[in-house]
Design a protein around this motif. Structure first.
Motif, PDB file in Angstrom:
ATOM      1  N   GLY A 495      90.536  26.640 -16.068  1.00  0.00           N
ATOM      2  CA  GLY A 495      90.054  25.807 -14.967  1.00  0.00           C
ATOM      3  C   GLY A 495      89.282  24.585 -15.421  1.00  0.00           C
ATOM      4  O   GLY A 495      88.302  24.195 -14.772  1.00  0.00           O
ATOM      5  N   ASN A 496      89.702  23.969 -16.538  1.00  0.00           N
ATOM      6  CA  ASN A 496      89.033  22.776 -17.074  1.00  0.00           C
ATOM      7  C   ASN A 496      87.533  22.999 -17.284  1.00  0.00           C
ATOM      8  O   ASN A 496      86.729  22.082 -17.133  1.00  0.00           O
ATOM      9  CB  ASN A 496      89.237  21.580 -16.135  1.00  0.00           C
ATOM     10  N   SER A 497      87.159  24.225 -17.629  1.00  0.00           N
ATOM     11  CA  SER A 497      85.729  24.569 -17.698  1.00  0.00           C
ATOM     12  C   SER A 497      85.125  24.423 -19.092  1.00  0.00           C
ATOM     13  O   SER A 497      83.920  24.649 -19.264  1.00  0.00           O
ATOM     14  CB  SER A 497      85.523  26.007 -17.223  1.00  0.00           C
ATOM     15  N   LEU A 498      85.930  24.054 -20.095  1.00  0.00           N
ATOM     16  CA  LEU A 498      85.435  23.974 -21.467  1.00  0.00           C
ATOM     17  C   LEU A 498      85.259  22.522 -21.906  1.00  0.00           C
ATOM     18  O   LEU A 498      85.943  21.619 -21.397  1.00  0.00           O
ATOM     19  CB  LEU A 498      86.393  24.689 -22.423  1.00  0.00           C
ATOM     20  N   SER A 499      84.383  22.316 -22.876  1.00  0.00           N
ATOM     21  CA  SER A 499      84.159  20.969 -23.396  1.00  0.00           C
ATOM     22  C   SER A 499      85.141  20.608 -24.499  1.00  0.00           C
ATOM     23  O   SER A 499      85.304  19.435 -24.844  1.00  0.00           O
ATOM     24  CB  SER A 499      82.726  20.832 -23.931  1.00  0.00           C
ATOM     25  N   SER A 500      85.775  21.609 -25.092  1.00  0.00           N
ATOM     26  CA  SER A 500      86.771  21.369 -26.140  1.00  0.00           C
ATOM     27  C   SER A 500      87.837  22.451 -26.083  1.00  0.00           C
ATOM     28  O   SER A 500      87.579  23.563 -25.596  1.00  0.00           O
ATOM     29  CB  SER A 500      86.117  21.365 -27.530  1.00  0.00           C
ATOM     30  N   TYR A 501      89.011  22.107 -26.586  1.00  0.00           N
ATOM     31  CA  TYR A 501      90.135  23.043 -26.572  1.00  0.00           C
ATOM     32  C   TYR A 501      90.732  23.122 -27.977  1.00  0.00           C
ATOM     33  O   TYR A 501      90.332  22.395 -28.886  1.00  0.00           O
ATOM     34  CB  TYR A 501      91.163  22.619 -25.521  1.00  0.00           C
ATOM     35  N   HIS A 502      91.675  23.997 -28.150  1.00  0.00           N
ATOM     36  CA  HIS A 502      92.211  24.311 -29.487  1.00  0.00           C
ATOM     37  C   HIS A 502      93.694  23.942 -29.515  1.00  0.00           C
ATOM     38  O   HIS A 502      94.556  24.790 -29.262  1.00  0.00           O
ATOM     39  CB  HIS A 502      92.011  25.807 -29.727  1.00  0.00           C
ATOM     40  N   PRO A 503      94.027  22.677 -29.828  1.00  0.00           N
ATOM     41  CA  PRO A 503      95.429  22.227 -29.783  1.00  0.00           C
ATOM     42  C   PRO A 503      96.364  23.049 -30.664  1.00  0.00           C
ATOM     43  O   PRO A 503      97.505  23.315 -30.294  1.00  0.00           O
ATOM     44  CB  PRO A 503      95.353  20.778 -30.268  1.00  0.00           C
ATOM     45  N   HIS A 504      95.894  23.451 -31.852  1.00  0.00           N
ATOM     46  CA  HIS A 504      96.756  24.188 -32.783  1.00  0.00           C
ATOM     47  C   HIS A 504      96.608  25.705 -32.639  1.00  0.00           C
ATOM     48  O   HIS A 504      96.949  26.451 -33.563  1.00  0.00           O
ATOM     49  CB  HIS A 504      96.461  23.762 -34.229  1.00  0.00           C
ATOM     50  N   PHE A 505      96.153  26.156 -31.488  1.00  0.00           N
ATOM     51  CA  PHE A 505      96.056  27.598 -31.255  1.00  0.00           C
ATOM     52  C   PHE A 505      97.428  28.256 -31.379  1.00  0.00           C
ATOM     53  O   PHE A 505      97.548  29.392 -31.835  1.00  0.00           O
ATOM     54  CB  PHE A 505      95.463  27.860 -29.867  1.00  0.00           C
ATOM     55  N   TRP A 506      98.474  27.545 -30.990  1.00  0.00           N
ATOM     56  CA  TRP A 506      99.830  28.083 -31.107  1.00  0.00           C
ATOM     57  C   TRP A 506     100.170  28.388 -32.569  1.00  0.00           C
ATOM     58  O   TRP A 506     100.962  29.295 -32.849  1.00  0.00           O
ATOM     59  CB  TRP A 506     100.863  27.094 -30.537  1.00  0.00           C
ATOM     60  N   ALA A 507      99.586  27.634 -33.501  1.00  0.00           N
ATOM     61  CA  ALA A 507      99.836  27.863 -34.931  1.00  0.00           C
ATOM     62  C   ALA A 507      98.930  28.961 -35.473  1.00  0.00           C
ATOM     63  O   ALA A 507      99.340  29.766 -36.313  1.00  0.00           O
ATOM     64  CB  ALA A 507      99.612  26.577 -35.719  1.00  0.00           C
ATOM     65  N   ALA A 508      97.687  29.004 -34.982  1.00  0.00           N
ATOM     66  CA  ALA A 508      96.697  29.934 -35.528  1.00  0.00           C
ATOM     67  C   ALA A 508      96.867  31.362 -35.018  1.00  0.00           C
ATOM     68  O   ALA A 508      96.355  32.299 -35.631  1.00  0.00           O
ATOM     69  CB  ALA A 508      95.285  29.436 -35.187  1.00  0.00           C
ATOM     70  N   LYS A 509      97.563  31.532 -33.901  1.00  0.00           N
ATOM     71  CA  LYS A 509      97.690  32.858 -33.299  1.00  0.00           C
ATOM     72  C   LYS A 509      98.962  33.545 -33.802  1.00  0.00           C
ATOM     73  O   LYS A 509     100.079  33.194 -33.452  1.00  0.00           O
ATOM     74  CB  LYS A 509      97.703  32.748 -31.770  1.00  0.00           C
ATOM     75  N   LEU A 510      98.754  34.544 -34.619  1.00  0.00           N
ATOM     76  CA  LEU A 510      99.852  35.303 -35.230  1.00  0.00           C
ATOM     77  C   LEU A 510     100.864  35.803 -34.201  1.00  0.00           C
ATOM     78  O   LEU A 510     102.075  35.859 -34.473  1.00  0.00           O
ATOM     79  CB  LEU A 510      99.249  36.487 -36.000  1.00  0.00           C
ATOM     80  N   HIS A 511     100.387  36.164 -33.020  1.00  0.00           N
ATOM     81  CA  HIS A 511     101.235  36.811 -32.018  1.00  0.00           C
ATOM     82  C   HIS A 511     102.472  35.985 -31.642  1.00  0.00           C
ATOM     83  O   HIS A 511     103.490  36.541 -31.246  1.00  0.00           O
ATOM     84  CB  HIS A 511     100.427  37.090 -30.749  1.00  0.00           C
ATOM     85  N   PHE A 512     102.368  34.668 -31.743  1.00  0.00           N
ATOM     86  CA  PHE A 512     103.515  33.828 -31.389  1.00  0.00           C
ATOM     87  C   PHE A 512     104.618  33.898 -32.441  1.00  0.00           C
ATOM     88  O   PHE A 512     105.741  33.458 -32.189  1.00  0.00           O
ATOM     89  CB  PHE A 512     103.074  32.363 -31.232  1.00  0.00           C
ATOM     90  N   PHE A 513     104.305  34.433 -33.618  1.00  0.00           N
ATOM     91  CA  PHE A 513     105.247  34.403 -34.736  1.00  0.00           C
ATOM     92  C   PHE A 513     105.788  35.789 -35.103  1.00  0.00           C
ATOM     93  O   PHE A 513     106.460  35.932 -36.113  1.00  0.00           O
ATOM     94  CB  PHE A 513     104.565  33.771 -35.959  1.00  0.00           C
TER      95      PHE A 513
END
Length: 602
Positions: A495-513
């Motif tokens: 809900g746009n509630s954070l001051s920063s986000y993690h663009p490369h989360f798709w790379a850092a999260k093992l579960h996607f791979f």
């Protein structure tokens, strides 16, 4: 230490990845495969009158599967605990070669089942031994109707070694070489492993430390972004091609079938989450106030909360083990006895050291009919919850080990039920045992960390993956676009509630791979909420509930989730009301957290 915090790998195969015992086992599996292949190719009689042959084939499949699974699990355990072992990939390759052979033979076996007429098939299942596993056999036969020709499926199985599985392995290999720099307040710079950096980034009580690590973390993954973008694109492209040639028209069709659930159930669950997510966004806002921030950054969402002079609750590994055993005892003797056995016999790898992969999991050693747990224990209540979570997985497998092998194959969504149930017992216990309101606030925050992960973080993962697969079906998705999709999903979920986000989360999260299961993430939310429904029933009538709970777990490998819920809970999971009721239980924790923190701030 009362409980050793490292695996006893030598008792499985002495000598590690270069063990002679491993090679002997693989040779035996290869011989078993040859014998199985001969009998399978010779199976040409009328199966309706040949139940005994089918039983023999299934038994041989079981022996091969357990032998290969034993080696495969051992090698994965070793590689995850010692990421720099150069020989692990060699043995992994041997396992993949034999797995490919089995996959090819599995296609032949399945096609022979499909070729049986419905009349003869029904007659075959009247056999007492086969009737017990009729759900799984029917599932194999129905799935088999999607198969291509034997030659085409054989080619797919061969290509998979250097396709889907290979891309997943490449991700692990690249990740194992990465480090994240961290400079402490004395100016000393240390290269942290991915696992160490992740634990510190999310759990360190110092906001400046978290911020520095998050910047370095994002930069580290960004530096390898083009590589990970290639891997993700090729994994998804390979999978989409297989789905297409097997007649699937939606990228969600395969994960829904795997999880034995309908799209109506998935839609109802996410609709309930979206309808009530503001409660958890408000919780993050309250947490930001406590930290003296206007908004939390991505790295602050799971940060520990300490009010006043109260320091975050910490556990030694021994204390965590004893705490889990003590509180499992309030639920039932079988869970307690099992947990003591697992902890005392070194089923857990929990040491905090470099050269380990990040994350945690529970895995099976099928020949031993035992589980093993991998994690890194740093002393936080979250780590204690993780240990309880993985012990819940292990208990689930334990109570099913006397069932026919095919009936032990439960899907991931219900797998997350037992683990989350165990975790809830411990989370509730930590809150109840709080010595003060200040400590209770800290522990409620830890408990709500799981809820925000399930309702916001995993929601973002699902939105990203859903949109990514839609775009990937039209062509390669660039690294920049992957970053955009990830941030868009995070903003929508949070809900746009954070001051920063993690663009490369798709790379850092093992579960996607992970190559074995598409859409690995939403089953966590399913299991979390489904377990809350079970937990609510337990609170109503705790006396003797353990046996009812075990009965439900034993059915998880032989029923669709809608039928499972109806039989054991008398609920309809295709309706939003069921899921909303579970979310409402967690919302009470938010209310208590807000009330306590407001009182102390006055």
């Amino acid at each position: 230490m009362k409980y050793q915090n490292t695996w006893d790998l030598e008792s499985i195969f002495a000598g590690g990845t270069q063990s002679n015992e491993v090679q002997t086992k693989l040779s035996a599996v290869k011989e078993d495969i040859a014998l199985y292949a001969d009998q399978l190719h010779a199976w040409n009689s009328d199966p309706a009158n040949d139940a005994s042959t089918l039983q023999e084939l299934l038994k041989k499949q079981e022996v091969i599967g357990k032998g290969l699974g034993q080696v495969g699990t051992f090698i994965n355990m070793w590689r995850d605990a010692f990421m720099d072992d150069p020989y692990a990939s060699v043995v992994k390759g041997q396992v993949m070669e034999l797995s490919s052979e089995i996959q090819q033979l599995s296609t032949i076996f399945t096609k022979k089942l499909v070729a049986i007429s419905d009349e003869n098939w029904n007659q075959l299942l009247e056999d007492d031994t086969l009737h017990v596993i009729h759900f799984s056999l029917n599932e194999i036969r129905e799935e088999g109707k999607r198969l291509l020709s034997e030659a085409e499926e054989k080619l797919i199985a061969k290509l998979n070694k250097d396709g889907l599985a290979a891309w997943s392995d490449l991700y692990n290999t690249v990740g194992s070489t990465m480090t994240v720099p961290f400079t402490d307040k004395d100016g000393k710079t240390t290269d942290l492993s991915i696992g160490q950096a992740m634990n510190k980034m999310y759990a360190d009580p110092d906001a400046e430390v978290r911020a520095e690590l998050f910047d370095n973390w994002e930069q580290t993954w960004s530096a390898n972004g083009p590589i990970f973008a290639d891997i993700l694109n090729h994994l998804a492209g390979y999978r989409l091609t297989l789905q297409d040639v097997h007649g699937r028209t939606s990228h969600l069709e395969e994960p829904l079938e795997y999880n034995r659930m309908s799209e109506d159930t998935l839609t109802a669950m996410w609709s309930a989450v979206d309808a009530q997510k503001q409660t958890f966004i408000d919780y993050l806002g309250q947490k930001a106030n406590l930290f003296g921030m206007d908004q939390l950054g991505w790295q602050d969402v799971a940060a520990p909360v300490a009010v006043g002079e109260t320091k975050p609750t910490r556990f030694t590994y021994d204390e965590a083990c004893d705490f889990i055993i003590e509180n499992f005892a309030s639920f039932g003797p079988k869970l307690t006895a099992f947990t003591k056995h697992a902890l005392e016999n070194r089923w857990v790898e929990a040491e905090d050291r470099s050269n380990k992969r990040p994350g945690g999991y529970c895995t099976s050693l099928p020949e031993l009919e035992e589980s093993r747990i991998f994690m890194t224990f740093t002393g936080s209540p979250s780590d204690t919850s993780t240990l309880a979570h993985e012990l819940g997985h292990a208990f689930h497998s334990h109570v099913m080990k006397d069932l026919p092998t095919l009936n032990q194959n439960y899907a991931m969504n219900v797998a997350e039920t037992a683990s989350t149930f165990a975790e809830t017992i411990i989370a509730d216990a930590t809150v109840k045992n709080a010595a003060s309101d200040e400590e209770k606030i800290s522990l409620l925050a830890n408990k709500l960390e799981g809820a925000t992960a399930m309702f916001l973080n995993i929601r973002a993962r699902f939105l990203f993956e859903d949109h990514f697969y839609t775009e990937r079906a039209k062509g390669i998705v660039s690294e920049n676009r992957l970053n955009e999709l990830m941030v868009e999903a995070q903003k929508e979920a949070f809900g746009n509630s954070l001051s920063s986000y993690h663009p490369h989360f798709w790379a850092a999260k093992l579960h996607f791979f992970i190559d074995s299961v598409p859409f690995y993430n939403f089953p966590y939310t399913f299991g979390y909420l489904f377990s809350l429904g079970i937990y609510a029933e337990y609170l109503k009538q705790p006396e003797g509930f353990e046996e009812k709970y075990i009965a439900l777990l034993r059915d998880t490998g032989s029923m669709k989730v809608e039928d499972l819920a109806k039989k054991h809970l008398n609920v309809d999971v295709t309706k939003e009301d069921f899921w909303a009721a579970g979310i409402a239980l967690v919302a009470k924790d938010v209310e208590e957290f807000v009330e306590l923190t407001n009182t102390l701030q006055k």
